[in-house]
Design a protein around this motif. Structure first.
Motif, PDB file in Angstrom:
ATOM      1  N   TYR A 189     104.209  50.684  10.121  1.00  0.00           N
ATOM      2  CA  TYR A 189     102.886  49.950   9.914  1.00  0.00           C
ATOM      3  C   TYR A 189     101.829  50.244  10.983  1.00  0.00           C
ATOM      4  O   TYR A 189     101.163  50.482  10.440  1.00  0.00           O
ATOM      5  N   HIS A 214     109.433  45.088   9.000  1.00  0.00           N
ATOM      6  CA  HIS A 214     108.407  44.938   9.358  1.00  0.00           C
ATOM      7  C   HIS A 214     107.623  43.002   8.851  1.00  0.00           C
ATOM      8  O   HIS A 214     106.405  42.832   9.377  1.00  0.00           O
ATOM      9  N   MET A 245      94.897  48.917   6.076  1.00  0.00           N
ATOM     10  CA  MET A 245      96.211  50.671   6.313  1.00  0.00           C
ATOM     11  C   MET A 245      95.268  50.952   5.653  1.00  0.00           C
ATOM     12  O   MET A 245      95.109  52.485   5.729  1.00  0.00           O
TER      13      MET A 245
END
Length: 77
Positions: free
Chosen positions: A25, A51, A1
């Motif tokens: 995400y 998620h 990320m």
């Protein structure tokens, strides 16, 4: 990320990306990198979940994994 996605250009297998539709995400940069490196070997499915995809949609996750990767058994599957 926090870093650019690792290249999968040298990977000869197939990829499965299960996207949690209610979470952000999967970034455009990740999706573009996977598309670039895997092309037609990438299967993408967006699920109407938060998620934790495997928790919220276990059956769909398992079904997609079997469909894309066949019946090969790996530890933990």
């Amino acid at each position: 990320m926090a870093r650019p996605p690792a290249s999968l250009a040298g990977y000869s297998g197939e990829g499965l990306l299960l996207v949690a539709g209610r979470a952000e995400y999967v970034t455009p940069a990740l999706r573009a990198a996977l598309d670039r490196d895997l092309g037609a070997r990438l299967t993408v499915r967006t699920l109407d979940v938060g998620h934790i995809v495997y928790w919220d949609a276990f059956e769909a996750t398992a079904s997609d994994r079997r469909r894309v990767h066949g019946r090969r058994q790996r530890p933990g599957w």
